[in-house]
Design a protein around this motif. Sequence first.
Motif, PDB file in Angstrom:
ATOM      1  N   ASP A  52       0.688  -1.397  -0.632  1.00 51.42           N
ATOM      2  CA  ASP A  52      -0.205   0.508   0.076  1.00 51.42           C
ATOM      3  C   ASP A  52       0.908   1.178  -0.185  1.00 51.42           C
ATOM      4  OD1 ASP A  52      -2.415  -1.307   0.013  1.00 51.42           O
ATOM      5  OD2 ASP A  52      -2.603  -1.498   2.063  1.00 51.42           O
ATOM      6  N   HIS A  53       0.864   2.162  -0.340  1.00 53.71           N
ATOM      7  CA  HIS A  53       0.999   3.700  -0.852  1.00 53.71           C
ATOM      8  C   HIS A  53       0.703   4.627   0.006  1.00 53.71           C
ATOM      9  CE1 HIS A  53       2.550   2.396  -5.730  1.00 53.71           C
ATOM     10  NE2 HIS A  53       2.037   1.891  -4.122  1.00 53.71           N
ATOM     11  N   VAL A  54       1.900   5.202   1.374  1.00 58.03           N
ATOM     12  CA  VAL A  54       1.071   6.285   2.250  1.00 58.03           C
ATOM     13  C   VAL A  54       2.035   7.284   1.725  1.00 58.03           C
ATOM     14  CG1 VAL A  54       1.652   6.452   4.750  1.00 58.03           C
ATOM     15  CG2 VAL A  54       0.450   4.101   3.813  1.00 58.03           C
ATOM     16  N   ALA A  55       1.895   8.555   1.662  1.00 58.84           N
ATOM     17  CA  ALA A  55       2.095   9.811   2.285  1.00 58.84           C
ATOM     18  C   ALA A  55       3.177  10.692   3.144  1.00 58.84           C
ATOM     19  CB  ALA A  55       1.025  10.998   0.867  1.00 58.84           C
ATOM     20  N   LEU A  56       4.078  10.827   2.860  1.00 61.33           N
ATOM     21  CA  LEU A  56       4.964  11.470   4.937  1.00 61.33           C
ATOM     22  C   LEU A  56       4.921  12.609   4.149  1.00 61.33           C
ATOM     23  CD1 LEU A  56       5.749  10.481   7.038  1.00 61.33           C
ATOM     24  CD2 LEU A  56       8.268   9.611   6.404  1.00 61.33           C
ATOM     25  N   VAL A  57       3.837  13.582   4.549  1.00 58.09           N
ATOM     26  CA  VAL A  57       4.014  15.333   4.014  1.00 58.09           C
ATOM     27  C   VAL A  57       4.346  15.074   6.015  1.00 58.09           C
ATOM     28  CG1 VAL A  57       2.731  17.089   3.104  1.00 58.09           C
ATOM     29  CG2 VAL A  57       1.914  14.840   3.204  1.00 58.09           C
ATOM     30  N   VAL A  58       5.567  15.586   6.261  1.00 59.52           N
ATOM     31  CA  VAL A  58       5.743  16.129   8.155  1.00 59.52           C
ATOM     32  C   VAL A  58       6.850  16.806   7.621  1.00 59.52           C
ATOM     33  CG1 VAL A  58       6.504  15.078   9.638  1.00 59.52           C
ATOM     34  CG2 VAL A  58       4.465  14.252   8.963  1.00 59.52           C
ATOM     35  N   GLY A  59       7.446  17.415   8.488  1.00 63.14           N
ATOM     36  CA  GLY A  59       8.703  18.174   8.625  1.00 63.14           C
ATOM     37  C   GLY A  59       9.579  17.156   9.320  1.00 63.14           C
ATOM     38  N   ASN A  60      11.091  17.606   9.505  1.00 59.90           N
ATOM     39  CA  ASN A  60      12.017  17.158  10.061  1.00 59.90           C
ATOM     40  C   ASN A  60      11.573  17.014  11.337  1.00 59.90           C
ATOM     41  OD1 ASN A  60      13.366  17.817   7.848  1.00 59.90           O
ATOM     42  ND2 ASN A  60      15.511  18.614   8.242  1.00 59.90           N
ATOM     43  N   SER A  61      11.311  16.155  11.976  1.00 56.85           N
ATOM     44  CA  SER A  61      10.991  15.785  13.492  1.00 56.85           C
ATOM     45  C   SER A  61      11.277  14.134  13.986  1.00 56.85           C
ATOM     46  CB  SER A  61       9.146  16.457  13.825  1.00 56.85           C
ATOM     47  OG  SER A  61       9.028  15.536  12.552  1.00 56.85           O
ATOM     48  N   PRO A  62      10.964  12.982  14.885  1.00 60.84           N
ATOM     49  CA  PRO A  62      10.803  12.314  15.503  1.00 60.84           C
ATOM     50  C   PRO A  62       9.571  11.943  14.676  1.00 60.84           C
ATOM     51  CG  PRO A  62      10.922  13.091  17.425  1.00 60.84           C
ATOM     52  CD  PRO A  62      10.949  14.408  16.069  1.00 60.84           C
ATOM     53  N   TYR A  63       8.199  12.320  14.134  1.00 60.75           N
ATOM     54  CA  TYR A  63       7.745  11.754  13.860  1.00 60.75           C
ATOM     55  C   TYR A  63       7.838  11.305  12.065  1.00 60.75           C
ATOM     56  CZ  TYR A  63       3.644  14.148  16.959  1.00 60.75           C
ATOM     57  OH  TYR A  63       3.565  14.860  18.250  1.00 60.75           O
ATOM     58  N   TYR A  64       8.500  12.402  11.632  1.00 59.97           N
ATOM     59  CA  TYR A  64       8.790  11.880  10.176  1.00 59.97           C
ATOM     60  C   TYR A  64       9.713  10.157  10.327  1.00 59.97           C
ATOM     61  CZ  TYR A  64      10.491  12.252   5.556  1.00 59.97           C
ATOM     62  OH  TYR A  64      10.770  11.715   3.865  1.00 59.97           O
ATOM     63  N   VAL A  65      11.079  10.375  11.110  1.00 62.13           N
ATOM     64  CA  VAL A  65      11.300   9.277  11.377  1.00 62.13           C
ATOM     65  C   VAL A  65      10.850   7.894  11.569  1.00 62.13           C
ATOM     66  CG1 VAL A  65      13.523   8.012  12.776  1.00 62.13           C
ATOM     67  CG2 VAL A  65      13.292  10.649  11.884  1.00 62.13           C
ATOM     68  N   ILE A  66       9.573   7.278  12.597  1.00 59.38           N
ATOM     69  CA  ILE A  66       9.244   7.180  13.195  1.00 59.38           C
ATOM     70  C   ILE A  66       7.981   7.269  12.207  1.00 59.38           C
ATOM     71  CG2 ILE A  66       7.262   6.059  14.649  1.00 59.38           C
ATOM     72  CD1 ILE A  66       8.384   7.846  16.917  1.00 59.38           C
ATOM     73  N   GLY A  67       8.036   7.475  11.513  1.00 58.54           N
ATOM     74  CA  GLY A  67       6.502   7.177  10.456  1.00 58.54           C
ATOM     75  C   GLY A  67       7.457   6.659   9.303  1.00 58.54           C
ATOM     76  N   LEU A  68       8.050   6.960   8.491  1.00 63.44           N
ATOM     77  CA  LEU A  68       9.030   6.297   7.921  1.00 63.44           C
ATOM     78  C   LEU A  68       9.308   4.396   7.889  1.00 63.44           C
ATOM     79  CD1 LEU A  68      10.609   6.693   4.847  1.00 63.44           C
ATOM     80  CD2 LEU A  68      12.358   7.245   6.355  1.00 63.44           C
ATOM     81  N   TYR A  69      10.049   4.868   8.668  1.00 66.38           N
ATOM     82  CA  TYR A  69      10.789   4.151   9.484  1.00 66.38           C
ATOM     83  C   TYR A  69       9.840   2.741   9.769  1.00 66.38           C
ATOM     84  CZ  TYR A  69      15.657   4.183   8.599  1.00 66.38           C
ATOM     85  OH  TYR A  69      16.705   4.848   8.603  1.00 66.38           O
ATOM     86  N   GLY A  70       8.400   3.058  10.789  1.00 67.99           N
ATOM     87  CA  GLY A  70       7.150   2.171  10.766  1.00 67.99           C
ATOM     88  C   GLY A  70       6.043   1.406   9.692  1.00 67.99           C
ATOM     89  N   ALA A  71       6.736   2.627   8.339  1.00 68.96           N
ATOM     90  CA  ALA A  71       5.810   2.177   7.231  1.00 68.96           C
ATOM     91  C   ALA A  71       6.780   1.506   6.616  1.00 68.96           C
ATOM     92  CB  ALA A  71       5.534   3.150   6.564  1.00 68.96           C
ATOM     93  N   LEU A  72       7.470   1.200   6.717  1.00 67.60           N
ATOM     94  CA  LEU A  72       9.077   0.602   6.332  1.00 67.60           C
ATOM     95  C   LEU A  72       8.383  -0.729   6.437  1.00 67.60           C
ATOM     96  CD1 LEU A  72      12.063   2.448   5.215  1.00 67.60           C
ATOM     97  CD2 LEU A  72      10.297   2.015   3.453  1.00 67.60           C
ATOM     98  N   ARG A  73       8.512  -0.766   7.587  1.00 67.60           N
ATOM     99  CA  ARG A  73       8.488  -2.094   8.590  1.00 67.60           C
ATOM    100  C   ARG A  73       7.773  -2.979   8.382  1.00 67.60           C
ATOM    101  NH1 ARG A  73      10.998  -2.750  14.589  1.00 67.60           N
ATOM    102  NH2 ARG A  73      12.660  -2.354  13.463  1.00 67.60           N
ATOM    103  N   LEU A  74       6.320  -2.152   8.050  1.00 69.26           N
ATOM    104  CA  LEU A  74       4.768  -2.676   7.545  1.00 69.26           C
ATOM    105  C   LEU A  74       4.785  -3.447   5.931  1.00 69.26           C
ATOM    106  CD1 LEU A  74       2.061  -4.039   8.255  1.00 69.26           C
ATOM    107  CD2 LEU A  74       1.145  -1.922   8.054  1.00 69.26           C
ATOM    108  N   GLY A  75       6.216  -2.835   5.481  1.00 68.71           N
ATOM    109  CA  GLY A  75       6.551  -3.197   3.951  1.00 68.71           C
ATOM    110  C   GLY A  75       5.296  -2.028   2.790  1.00 68.71           C
ATOM    111  N   LEU A  76       5.212  -1.361   3.141  1.00 69.09           N
ATOM    112  CA  LEU A  76       4.731   0.115   2.727  1.00 69.09           C
ATOM    113  C   LEU A  76       5.438   0.796   1.593  1.00 69.09           C
ATOM    114  CD1 LEU A  76       1.834   1.817   5.512  1.00 69.09           C
ATOM    115  CD2 LEU A  76       1.240  -0.986   4.032  1.00 69.09           C
ATOM    116  N   VAL A  77       4.821   1.422   0.717  1.00 71.83           N
ATOM    117  CA  VAL A  77       5.489   2.214  -0.116  1.00 71.83           C
ATOM    118  C   VAL A  77       4.955   3.656  -0.190  1.00 71.83           C
ATOM    119  CG1 VAL A  77       5.649   3.002  -2.266  1.00 71.83           C
ATOM    120  CG2 VAL A  77       4.999   0.923  -2.128  1.00 71.83           C
TER     121      VAL A  77
END
Length: 511
Positions: A52-77
Amino acid sequence: MNLSEQLAVTAKKYPDKTAYVFQHKETSYFELNHAVSLFASGLASLGYKKGDHVALVVGNSPYYVIGLYGALRLGLVIIPINPLYTSSEMTYIVKNGDVKAVITMDVLLEKFHAIDDQLPAINHYIVCDSEKNVSSPLFLQEKTKAFTEILALGETSFIDPSLDQEDLAIILYTSGTTGTPKGAMLSHKNLYSNAKDTADYLTINNQDRVIAALPMFHVFCLTVSLNAPLMNGGTVLILPKFSPTDVFQVSKQYQATIFAGVPTMYNYLVRSGKEMVDHFSTIRLCISGGASMPVALLKSFEEIFHVKVSEGYGLSEASPVTCFNPLDRPRKPGSIGRSILHVENKVVDEFGEEVQVGEVGELVVRGPNVMLGYYKMPEESAIALKDGWLYTGDMARMDDEGYFYIVDRKKDMILVGGYNVYPREVEEVLYAHPGVSEVAVIGVPDSQTGEAVCSFVVVNDSSITEDELLEYCATYLVKYKIPSTVEFLEELPKNTTGKILRKNLRSHTRN
């Protein structure tokens, strides 16, 4: 191995070590890895699954890091998007990218509220708290989930799905020469290999503390300032945005060892003068990319701060790094350096044959970092990828020691503070204005950003003003793409076939 798996390995090896610092709060590798698993599990509980495809529209923050790696861990794009993009720019990318969910800041919800009816495929807006007490528009509340709510839904027993290294991981949208952004498809292998090879080439290790002042949605920061240090147990010092004052402060307070930036940033740091030298006393390496650094600026920076700048080269389609000036020998000012580990660069003629040393040709790249192709653009992909080589479109030469030099850029492309701006994209916006009959856009030298966007227009209404056209552009273009000036001409210079002569326009630019 992929980035998410590597994070788990690093967290097991250095559980108590600080993974990142944000606004003076330190987060350990154990805490980061735990949050990543919870976020992945929480997304899965909402029905999202591998692919599944997910957009990440977030500035530099922990949200970006957790959101990126969390989505990748689930196999999302993941599709990173510049939060400053206009609604029009975001609409195209979200629709073209087949996005099902958007991770974004609460302050951006009004922007998505305005375009939600054009995005029927969006199931959820996962909202990060900016601490500005912004409430969700009523129209979006049914689709809105708080980022913290997703974490709370997660379970520590979450089992990662099986991922293949060739699986699609990220789509990076870059401006296209036709004005239509192209989505460079990067696999887990692309991202992992480039982060590892960059870290190894630059000897980024578990003792390094890397300042992340570049925007994380940009592939330069993504690989060099985030993925590479997390690969080897380093600490990322996250800044919400670039500010010379903040860079110097965080460098001194946390004894930073590496700073990465575009030439514009180095220009601002140099302006701060010698009184800030002690703030960079622990910096062992500075990295420059995104645009060519003027040799005079490079020398001025090194003379003031007594630290080496390693200039490199990359592009989104290569995840992005292909070259860096090596650290174990004298650097060559003006050069983008040599090929990094496991990546090949060469210069070829129009037939794809390698040219002689010193001759100019097109720079082509091959390696595990090269993209899979452009999303839903097979013809564009076939042009860029030939016989395993990525054709960059940049003209370059190589010396007898394997150092590469960029001698010209992709045809007509403008580099504003390290960001690519293609004239056609700006021209399409101006052409849509009812009072504009002809338009041409070029790049002009700018002391602040390297280049600035300059537009030339022929209008059919003499009452139209420069301010009116600039305001019009601001509706459809992110700030760095907006022309710095609008020049009004009676007609555009053309050759006998009617082609606009861009080089002739430079004589019309303001001094």
